[in-house]
Structure formats: C-alpha cells, structure tokens
Design an enzyme around this catalytic site. Structure first.
Site, mmCIF file in Angstrom:
data_model
loop_
_atom_site.group_PDB
_atom_site.id
_atom_site.type_symbol
_atom_site.label_atom_id
_atom_site.label_comp_id
_atom_site.label_asym_id
_atom_site.label_seq_id
_atom_site.Cartn_x
_atom_site.Cartn_y
_atom_site.Cartn_z
ATOM 1 N N GLU A 264 31.576 42.740 35.161
ATOM 2 C CA GLU A 264 30.937 43.064 36.437
ATOM 3 C C GLU A 264 29.753 44.001 36.230
ATOM 4 O OE1 GLU A 264 34.574 44.246 38.319
ATOM 5 O OE2 GLU A 264 35.227 42.157 38.299
ATOM 6 N N GLY B 260 39.493 37.543 38.682
ATOM 7 C CA GLY B 260 39.625 37.494 40.141
ATOM 8 C C GLY B 260 39.668 36.098 40.730
ATOM 9 N N HIS C 194 32.180 45.956 30.941
ATOM 10 C CA HIS C 194 32.928 45.036 31.814
ATOM 11 C C HIS C 194 31.958 43.977 32.344
ATOM 12 C CE1 HIS C 194 35.244 43.457 35.138
ATOM 13 N NE2 HIS C 194 36.312 43.981 34.558
ATOM 14 N N LYS D 229 38.900 49.033 39.734
ATOM 15 C CA LYS D 229 37.538 48.701 40.184
ATOM 16 C C LYS D 229 37.179 49.625 41.363
ATOM 17 C CE LYS D 229 38.219 44.187 38.222
ATOM 18 N NZ LYS D 229 37.946 42.760 38.241
ATOM 19 N N GLU E 264 38.035 39.233 28.215
ATOM 20 C CA GLU E 264 38.114 38.856 29.624
ATOM 21 C C GLU E 264 37.169 37.688 29.889
ATOM 22 O OE1 GLU E 264 39.678 42.281 32.231
ATOM 23 O OE2 GLU E 264 37.521 42.503 32.126
ATOM 24 N N SER F 129 42.897 37.558 35.804
ATOM 25 C CA SER F 129 43.996 37.000 36.604
ATOM 26 C C SER F 129 45.354 37.141 35.938
ATOM 27 C CB SER F 129 43.696 35.535 36.956
ATOM 28 O OG SER F 129 42.544 35.458 37.774
ATOM 29 N N ASN G 214 42.819 48.453 35.943
ATOM 30 C CA ASN G 214 41.433 48.683 36.350
ATOM 31 C C ASN G 214 41.347 48.500 37.864
ATOM 32 O OD1 ASN G 214 38.706 48.801 36.761
ATOM 33 N ND2 ASN G 214 38.202 46.926 35.631
HETATM 34 P P1 13P Z 1 41.622 40.455 37.758
HETATM 35 O O1 13P Z 1 42.928 40.856 37.105
HETATM 36 O O2 13P Z 1 41.563 40.823 39.209
HETATM 37 O O3 13P Z 1 41.297 39.024 37.464
HETATM 38 O O4 13P Z 1 40.494 41.338 37.057
HETATM 39 C C1 13P Z 1 40.452 41.407 35.685
HETATM 40 C C2 13P Z 1 39.513 42.460 35.284
HETATM 41 O O5 13P Z 1 38.319 42.330 35.447
HETATM 42 C C3 13P Z 1 40.070 43.693 34.715
HETATM 43 O O6 13P Z 1 39.080 44.471 34.157
#
Ligand code: 13P
Length: 258
Positions: A101, A176, A99, A11, A170, A215, A9
């Site tokens: 976010e 992150g 997601h 983003k 997640e 992460s 992903n």
């Molecule tokens: P990270 O791997 O940067 O923690 O992000 C995870 C994520 O949100 C994947 O969709």
C-alpha cells in the site's frame, strides 16, 4: 529452529479506545501455548504506539510493537514524518517497510525502501520488509523477477543478520481480496526467497523468517503453516479482531508443530 511469528497490521484502523479494548480481549484470550514457541507483534497506527507501549508494559502480554512506516532520516525538516529514533524512543521494536500500500498509494520505490531499511537497521529496529507481485505481474509469470528485484534493490549493500529483520511475502492481488495463492504456491515463492538469502550468505547459513500475508485468516493459516518455509503471517483484516488474531496464532503454531 525459526520461531513462528504473527504480525497484526491494523493499517489505518481503530481509535485509542478500540485499541485498549483489543488489549483487554487479548489478555483474556491469550493463547495457552509455550511462550518460547511463538512470537506476536502488533502494528497499530503511529499515534497509538506510545500509549500502547505503556499499556503493554503494565500488562502480562508478551507482544512486540511495530510501526507501519518510518522516515529514513533521524531528524530534520520533514513535516508529517516519523523517524527511526522516535520509534525506538517510544518502545517500538519493529517497523513494516515497503508494504504494497505504501508502494502503490505513496509511490515508494525500491531505492526509497533501501534508505528506510538502512535507517531502521542503524537505529536498531527490526524491519519487516514486504515484497510481492501484482496480479498482472503474476499473469505475466514475472513473480520471481519482481520479488528478486525488490529484495536486491531493497537490500543493495545491506547484509543484515538473519534475526535482524523479517521478510513478508504479500502477493498484492491477495491483500484484502479474500483471494490467496495455494499454500504450495506460496511455499514455492518462500523457498525462492530463502534460496536468495542462502545464495548471499552461504548454503548452510540461517536465513530471516519469512511470513506470508494476503487474506490470511484463522481458517486458512494452518494450511500455510504446514509448509516448510512459511514461518508465520502478516495479517491485515483478520487481525482487527483480537479473538480471530488469537485463533490464528493457536492454529498456526499447532500446524507448525505437527
Ligand atoms: P489482509 O490480511 O487484509 O489481506 O491484508 C494483508 C496485509 O496487507 C498485511 O500487511
């Protein structure tokens, strides 16, 4: 047998030039593992889906394309939105829905996520439904309560077959941050999610693949993949480098085979 699946992903990262460079590195660095033993998916920003689909068609790479979001109508006056039909049209097969976010920064509710899931399935897309608890919810020991509601309200009356979609667990606090649950803690939630699907469709029924995200890196993937109910990963930061994404796939597939 659930085929291990690894999703990158991106983003809101990378330009088209950087995406092309990434694909060139993937071609050089592609994991030498039996093709039937794993699956990889790239989720670039919307604007790159069409050109990347063309580039992938012309390459030897066997990799699926996912959108990071979708609207719930096929067409109409929704300025700035992208419909499931448009995604299908450009060669996109998967779509990330719910997601954290999107839930946090764009106010997506379980009810909206349900509409998006229904629309994606109707269009023949394979949704990757994300669920997970915040740090506060975890501290209040509400992890399963939150995830069960996300699944129940996200699904509502939908009953997709096991291969019609993927689930990603997640934990919001792990995204992150460099923090992760222990593999055993993640496994406990994955098993609860799997049991949720078994309770819907019968003890012996196949269940969707459940990916871990938050992460995850090429360094910690093996420990997660050794767990019975962790079927792959949804990676953010660590997927931005083609080398580290390939390392992650290699480590993850090997750990599953052990
Ligand atoms: P990270 O791997 O940067 O923690 O992000 C995870 C994520 O949100 C994947 O969709």
């Amino acid at each position: 047998m659930r085929t291990p699946c690894f999703v990158a992903n991106w983003k809101m990262n990378k330009t088209l030039g950087e995406a092309q460079e990434y694909l060139r590195t993937l071609e050089k660095r592609w994991p030498h593992l039996p093709a039937s033993s794993w699956e990889a998916i790239l989720a670039p920003p919307f604007i790159m889906l069409a050109p990347m689909a063309e580039l992938l068609k012309a390459s030897t790479l066997r990799i699926g394309l996912a959108a990071q979001n979708v609207h719930f109508e096929d067409r109409g006056a929704y300025t700035g939105e992208i419909s499931p039909l448009m995604l299908r049209d450009v060669g996109c097969r998967y779509v990330i829905i719910g997601h954290s976010e999107r839930r946090t920064y764009f106010g997506e509710t379980n009810a909206l996520i349900h509409k998006k899931l229904a629309a994606a399935l109707r269009a023949g897309l394979i949704p990757i439904l994300c669920v997970g608890e915040t740090r506060e919810e975890r501290e209040e020991e509400k992890t399963w309560e939150v995830i069960e509601r996300q699944l129940r309200e996200g699904l509502d009356d939908l009953r997709p077959g096991p291969s019609d979609w993927l689930i990603a667990y997640e934990p919001v606090w792990a995204i992150g941050t460099g923090l992760t649950p222990t593999p055993a803690e993640a496994e406990a939630v994955h098993l609860q999610i799997r049991d949720f699907f078994r309770s819907l469709s019968g003890e012996e029924a196949d269940t969707p693949r459940i990916l871990y995200g938050g992460s995850v890196t090429d360094k910690n993937i093996a420990a997660f993949m050794q767990e019975e109910d962790i079927d792959g990963a949804l990676a953010g930061g660590a997927s931005l480098s083609a080398d580290s994404f390939c390392n992650m796939i290699e480590q993850g597939v090997k750990a599953k085979e052990r």
